[in-house]
Design a protein around this motif. Structure first.
Motif, PDB file in Angstrom:
ATOM      1  N   GLN A  53     -13.210  18.307   3.529  1.00 33.91           N
ATOM      2  CA  GLN A  53     -12.458  18.176   4.775  1.00 33.91           C
ATOM      3  C   GLN A  53     -12.981  17.016   5.619  1.00 33.91           C
ATOM      4  N   MET A  54     -14.297  16.894   5.718  1.00 34.58           N
ATOM      5  CA  MET A  54     -14.880  15.808   6.501  1.00 34.58           C
ATOM      6  C   MET A  54     -14.625  14.456   5.833  1.00 34.58           C
ATOM      7  N   LYS A  55     -14.669  14.416   4.521  1.00 41.96           N
ATOM      8  CA  LYS A  55     -14.428  13.164   3.805  1.00 41.96           C
ATOM      9  C   LYS A  55     -12.995  12.692   3.984  1.00 41.96           C
ATOM     10  N   SER A  56     -12.044  13.610   3.867  1.00 47.40           N
ATOM     11  CA  SER A  56     -10.645  13.234   4.070  1.00 47.40           C
ATOM     12  C   SER A  56     -10.406  12.741   5.495  1.00 47.40           C
ATOM     13  N   GLU A  57     -11.116  13.342   6.454  1.00 47.83           N
ATOM     14  CA  GLU A  57     -10.982  12.895   7.845  1.00 47.83           C
ATOM     15  C   GLU A  57     -11.532  11.478   8.016  1.00 47.83           C
ATOM     16  N   THR A  58     -12.675  11.184   7.399  1.00 46.16           N
ATOM     17  CA  THR A  58     -13.245   9.835   7.501  1.00 46.16           C
ATOM     18  C   THR A  58     -12.360   8.797   6.825  1.00 46.16           C
ATOM     19  N   GLU A  59     -11.792   9.144   5.676  1.00 44.59           N
ATOM     20  CA  GLU A  59     -10.907   8.193   4.999  1.00 44.59           C
ATOM     21  C   GLU A  59      -9.670   7.904   5.834  1.00 44.59           C
ATOM     22  N   GLN A  60      -9.124   8.939   6.466  1.00 46.61           N
ATOM     23  CA  GLN A  60      -7.964   8.723   7.328  1.00 46.61           C
ATOM     24  C   GLN A  60      -8.334   7.866   8.533  1.00 46.61           C
ATOM     25  N   LEU A  61      -9.519   8.090   9.086  1.00 48.59           N
ATOM     26  CA  LEU A  61      -9.974   7.280  10.221  1.00 48.59           C
ATOM     27  C   LEU A  61     -10.131   5.816   9.824  1.00 48.59           C
ATOM     28  N   GLN A  62     -10.705   5.570   8.656  1.00 49.40           N
ATOM     29  CA  GLN A  62     -10.892   4.194   8.214  1.00 49.40           C
ATOM     30  C   GLN A  62      -9.555   3.508   7.976  1.00 49.40           C
ATOM     31  N   GLU A  63      -8.600   4.247   7.454  1.00 43.45           N
ATOM     32  CA  GLU A  63      -7.260   3.679   7.282  1.00 43.45           C
ATOM     33  C   GLU A  63      -6.647   3.312   8.628  1.00 43.45           C
ATOM     34  N   ASP A  64      -6.771   4.203   9.583  1.00 40.74           N
ATOM     35  CA  ASP A  64      -6.193   3.936  10.900  1.00 40.74           C
ATOM     36  C   ASP A  64      -6.886   2.761  11.589  1.00 40.74           C
ATOM     37  N   LEU A  65      -8.204   2.652  11.430  1.00 44.76           N
ATOM     38  CA  LEU A  65      -8.937   1.571  12.081  1.00 44.76           C
ATOM     39  C   LEU A  65      -8.634   0.215  11.444  1.00 44.76           C
ATOM     40  N   ASN A  66      -8.395   0.198  10.127  1.00 44.44           N
ATOM     41  CA  ASN A  66      -8.106  -1.059   9.432  1.00 44.44           C
ATOM     42  C   ASN A  66      -6.629  -1.426   9.455  1.00 44.44           C
ATOM     43  N   LYS A  67      -5.795  -0.525   9.957  1.00 42.56           N
ATOM     44  CA  LYS A  67      -4.355  -0.747   9.874  1.00 42.56           C
ATOM     45  C   LYS A  67      -3.933  -2.011  10.628  1.00 42.56           C
ATOM     46  N   LYS A  68      -4.446  -2.191  11.836  1.00 47.51           N
ATOM     47  CA  LYS A  68      -4.047  -3.356  12.623  1.00 47.51           C
ATOM     48  C   LYS A  68      -4.479  -4.653  11.948  1.00 47.51           C
ATOM     49  N   LEU A  69      -5.708  -4.659  11.422  1.00 48.84           N
ATOM     50  CA  LEU A  69      -6.202  -5.848  10.732  1.00 48.84           C
ATOM     51  C   LEU A  69      -5.364  -6.147   9.498  1.00 48.84           C
ATOM     52  N   PHE A  70      -5.071  -5.118   8.701  1.00 50.21           N
ATOM     53  CA  PHE A  70      -4.288  -5.323   7.484  1.00 50.21           C
ATOM     54  C   PHE A  70      -2.855  -5.730   7.805  1.00 50.21           C
ATOM     55  N   ASP A  71      -2.304  -5.204   8.899  1.00 55.55           N
ATOM     56  CA  ASP A  71      -0.946  -5.602   9.288  1.00 55.55           C
ATOM     57  C   ASP A  71      -0.898  -7.080   9.662  1.00 55.55           C
ATOM     58  N   ASN A  72      -1.899  -7.548  10.400  1.00 52.18           N
ATOM     59  CA  ASN A  72      -1.931  -8.968  10.760  1.00 52.18           C
ATOM     60  C   ASN A  72      -2.103  -9.857   9.535  1.00 52.18           C
ATOM     61  N   LEU A  73      -2.954  -9.430   8.599  1.00 51.80           N
ATOM     62  CA  LEU A  73      -3.126 -10.197   7.372  1.00 51.80           C
ATOM     63  C   LEU A  73      -1.844 -10.211   6.544  1.00 51.80           C
ATOM     64  N   THR A  74      -1.181  -9.075   6.475  1.00 52.82           N
ATOM     65  CA  THR A  74       0.075  -9.003   5.727  1.00 52.82           C
ATOM     66  C   THR A  74       1.126  -9.914   6.332  1.00 52.82           C
ATOM     67  N   ARG A  75       1.204  -9.937   7.653  1.00 54.97           N
ATOM     68  CA  ARG A  75       2.161 -10.818   8.320  1.00 54.97           C
ATOM     69  C   ARG A  75       1.838 -12.293   8.033  1.00 54.97           C
ATOM     70  N   PHE A  76       0.559 -12.625   8.034  1.00 54.55           N
ATOM     71  CA  PHE A  76       0.151 -14.002   7.749  1.00 54.55           C
ATOM     72  C   PHE A  76       0.518 -14.394   6.318  1.00 54.55           C
ATOM     73  N   LEU A  77       0.287 -13.480   5.376  1.00 59.23           N
ATOM     74  CA  LEU A  77       0.593 -13.792   3.984  1.00 59.23           C
ATOM     75  C   LEU A  77       2.095 -13.889   3.746  1.00 59.23           C
ATOM     76  N   ARG A  78       2.879 -13.104   4.451  1.00 59.33           N
ATOM     77  CA  ARG A  78       4.334 -13.195   4.302  1.00 59.33           C
ATOM     78  C   ARG A  78       4.858 -14.541   4.797  1.00 59.33           C
ATOM     79  N   GLN A  79       4.230 -15.054   5.855  1.00 61.81           N
ATOM     80  CA  GLN A  79       4.697 -16.320   6.417  1.00 61.81           C
ATOM     81  C   GLN A  79       4.140 -17.539   5.694  1.00 61.81           C
TER      82      GLN A  79
END
Length: 717
Positions: A53-79
């Motif tokens: 349960q704690m591991k799944s919570e940490t993985e979800q947190l890491q996904e949420d924290l990296n989401k903004k960074l990955f979205d910006n990188l994805t936008r850059f690569l698309r352009q």
């Protein structure tokens, strides 16, 4: 071989039944070392369930924290290569300048976390942008040839996901025979994208559907991720960039630089002529301290998980994070180790679960488990405060003890429900104070409250003095934050506190308090006198008048209300923020073995090495403790190490050998008629022992004397 038996015959020997080798599971290893094996399986299952349960919570947190960074990188690569085929004006300009789109990804000094970030980024890019993603490390690319070979190998290996016919399979299989050059890569890319975009091949395989879907566009880019840019050789990077810029018309290449220090490292590694070939855009990841604050907030400052850390254990984990690696990944590993150690070493950790499950398990407790409860220090402290009749029942009656244990668990659960909201309210008040007397981060305040009664500390008293001088706008804003914290607890014990805080807010909004909130005293004659030129006597007189005026002045409604708010917060702290050691049965859910955790996570290799060499019986149980003397039964390196401790800075090898032979060869010489072969064997053993000590860094050759070695450690004559 023949037999000399009296009678000869044929005898049948049935083979003994071979025991099947049973592989030990994790549960077997867990239960093997338990001091109290009762309830071992239940403890192991609870440990696994809690950590999942704690591991799944940490993985979800890491996904949420990296989401903004990955979205910006994805936008850059698309352009970056969106108009690769249209050849618009902007793309034509980029082709003329031969610029390669480059993302400089600053991840911070927590290098151990970069692997996880890049793996997640690779998956995101592979799923949303392009199937052509390459991960490169400096240790795998010492030269340009190895870099190109690794690049081609990963791309053509990945092409197995997007193969469309036997011809393309042949291309992937024959990759080892191809020239490792970007020309061959460009040709391969042209063939793969041509097959992908062919109208005749669009519905034959799932791979084609995947590549021709709306996620991947025509001619997806080739993304090359450099995990550790600082470790790459500058000449290798420069050659690769110069070569790649020549093929940017035929190959939509995008570079991603993983940077641990500063973006300026790009200009230190690359010359101006090479860096001008890159179109660089900077991306900053979330700070590791902010990441840690989120992990602590979601895993420790919550009631979703029954497991808790003591103040010393939490301080050990935070100290290792701040002063060693800044790695959130290692912090989570330390948390996992704490969970395992708690369930492994504490027999009553079966109660570290949800409250309904803990009640059921308490009813099924055996007499031995009841005795474990009676041995707890918190339980004994509770017993000492009871009447003699209750003391007898608690120590003799198991049924009565089970009833009280259920009550202890309910009180502990209620304690945690009230503890976290009040802690957050106190943090909201103290985090706005100058110099942060109770810490800037909530984890600092949490450690302080876990270790002692916070209201008895000097920092807390100084914080109260500062709170009694807060301005109205800061005070009202903080009260609003506290109301938001206590709203989920409105139906519980903190409901009355919420009503009280809301009443304070209503009073602050009254016209009288609003008019007096930021006003100074109307009688400003002493202050005006200070503005005039005066001598020392008049200045002293004016200051005394101001002091007397403040003493005799009646407090305004705002000041009285502010004092009431501070006193009310102080009462909440004293009521709900008592240390967990005051709660009976807290040992079941709190892990407090800080020394064990420090020994595993912050090891001292020099001390362990000295202990192993100086006293090998600590690790080799077959050896008897020799009390500090040199024993011939010890390993050769231990004998040589003990003898070298008796020497000075320079050690004569011949004298060292003679002493070694005296200890080791006494028994062998007595058993053998000739001492020469025995001495040769001892000589070889001595050379090996000295070589091992040199490898470990205890001695080194010296040019001062050819037959001596220099000692590299402290001590000796």
């Amino acid at each position: 071989m023949s037999t000399s038996s009296v009678s000869k015959g044929c005898f049948v020997f049935k083979p003994s039944a071979k025991k099947k080798k049973t592989s030990l599971t994790v549960a077997d290893y867990f239960n093997k070392g338990l001091k109290d094996s009762e309830g071992g399986e239940m403890r192991f299952e609870s440990c696994q369930l809690l950590w999942q349960q704690m591991k799944s919570e940490t993985e979800q947190l890491q996904e949420d924290l990296n989401k903004k960074l990955f979205d910006n990188l994805t936008r850059f690569l698309r352009q970056s290569h969106s108009n690769f085929h249209e050849k618009k004006d902007s793309w034509s300009c980029r082709m003329r300048s031969s610029e390669i789109p480059t993302a400089a990804l600053v991840l911070g000094v927590n290098v151990t976390d970069h692997e996880l970030t890049f793996n997640s980024l690779s998956e995101v890019l592979h799923d949303n942008i392009t199937p052509f993603v390459v991960l490169l490390q400096a240790k795998e690319c010492p030269g340009i040839k190895q870099l190109l070979q690794k690049l081609l190998t990963q791309l053509m290996g990945r092409s197995a996901d997007v193969e469309f016919d036997e011809e393309e399979d042949h291309v992937a299989i024959s990759q080892s025979k191809m020239n490792c050059s970007l020309a061959s890569l460009a040709g391969w890319y042209r063939k793969v994208t041509k097959k992908t975009n062919s109208p005749m091949k669009k519905t034959n395989s799932p791979s084609k559907k995947r590549l021709s879907s709306s996620v991947h566009w025509q001619s997806p880019p080739v993304v090359v991720l450099f995990k550790d840019l600082e470790s790459f050789t500058a000449s290798v990077l420069q050659e690769f960039i110069v070569i790649s810029s020549q093929y940017i018309r035929d190959l939509p290449l995008v570079l991603v630089f993983g940077i641990a220090t500063s973006p300026m490292i790009i200009h230190r590694l690359l010359s101006h002529s090479v860096s001008s070939l890159l179109c660089i855009e900077l991306f900053q990841s979330l700070s590791c301290t902010e990441h840690l604050a989120t992990i602590v907030d979601k895993l420790l400052l919550t009631n979703h998980f029954p497991f808790k850390l003591s103040g010393k254990v939490l301080q050990v984990l935070i100290t290792i994070f701040l002063y060693h690696d800044f790695s959130v990944r290692n912090f989570i590993k330390g948390l996992q180790l704490s969970v395992v150690e708690q369930f492994h070493s504490q027999p009553l950790s079966v109660l570290c679960c949800s409250l309904p499950d803990a009640r059921k398990r308490t009813k099924n407790f055996s007499h031995g488990q009841c005795e474990n409860i009676r041995h707890l220090s918190s339980f004994m402290s509770y017993v000492e405060c009871q009447t003699p009749e209750k003391q007898v029942k608690l120590l003799t009656s198991d049924s009565y003890l089970k009833e009280r244990t259920q009550k202890f668990l309910e009180d502990l659960h209620s304690y945690h429900e009230n503890y976290i909201p009040v802690l957050r309210c106190l943090h909201h008040f103290t985090s706005i104070l100058p110099k942060y007397p109770l810490g800037k981060q909530i984890r600092e305040l949490y450690c302080t409250c876990l270790e002692k009664k916070v209201w008895e500390s000097e920092d807390y008293n100084s914080a109260l003095l500062l709170l009694r001088m807060l301005a109205k706008d800061e005070l009202v804003a903080t009260l609003h934050k506290c109301v938001d914290v206590l709203k989920p607890c409105s139906g519980k014990q903190l409901g009355s506190a919420l009503v009280k805080l809301e009443a304070f807010l209503v009073h602050f909004q009254s016209p009288e308090v609003e008019s007096l909130g930021g006003m100074e005293d109307e009688d400003t004659s002493p202050q005006k006198a200070l503005q005039k030129k005066t001598d020392l006597y008049q200045l002293q007189k004016t200051l005394l008048e101001m002091k007397e005026t403040r003493r005799s002045k009646k407090p305004t409604k705002f000041e009285s209300l502010r004092l009431e708010v501070v006193d009310f917060i102080d009462s909440l702290v004293r009521e709900y923020l008592a240390p967990p050691e005051m709660q009976p049965l807290h040992e079941a859910v709190y892990f407090s073995a800080a020394s064990t955790l420090r020994r595993h996570l912050n090891a001292a290799p020099r001390v362990a090495l000295h202990t192993a060499l100086n006293n090998p019986s600590c690790y080799l149980k077959s050896l008897e403790c020799d009390g500090g003397s040199v024993s011939s039964a010890a390993p050769d390196i231990c004998i040589a190490y003990k003898l070298h401790l008796e020497c000075g800075r320079l050690i004569n090898l011949y004298d060292w050998l003679e002493a070694f032979a005296t200890v080791v060869g006494s028994a062998d010489r007595s058993d053998s008629n000739s001492s020469k072969p025995v001495y040769e064997i001892i000589h070889a053993r001595f050379i090996r022992a000295v070589s091992e000590l040199e490898l470990l860094g205890f001695v080194k050759p010296t040019k001062q004397k050819t037959d001596h070695v220099a000692r590299l450690t402290w001590g000796g004559c």
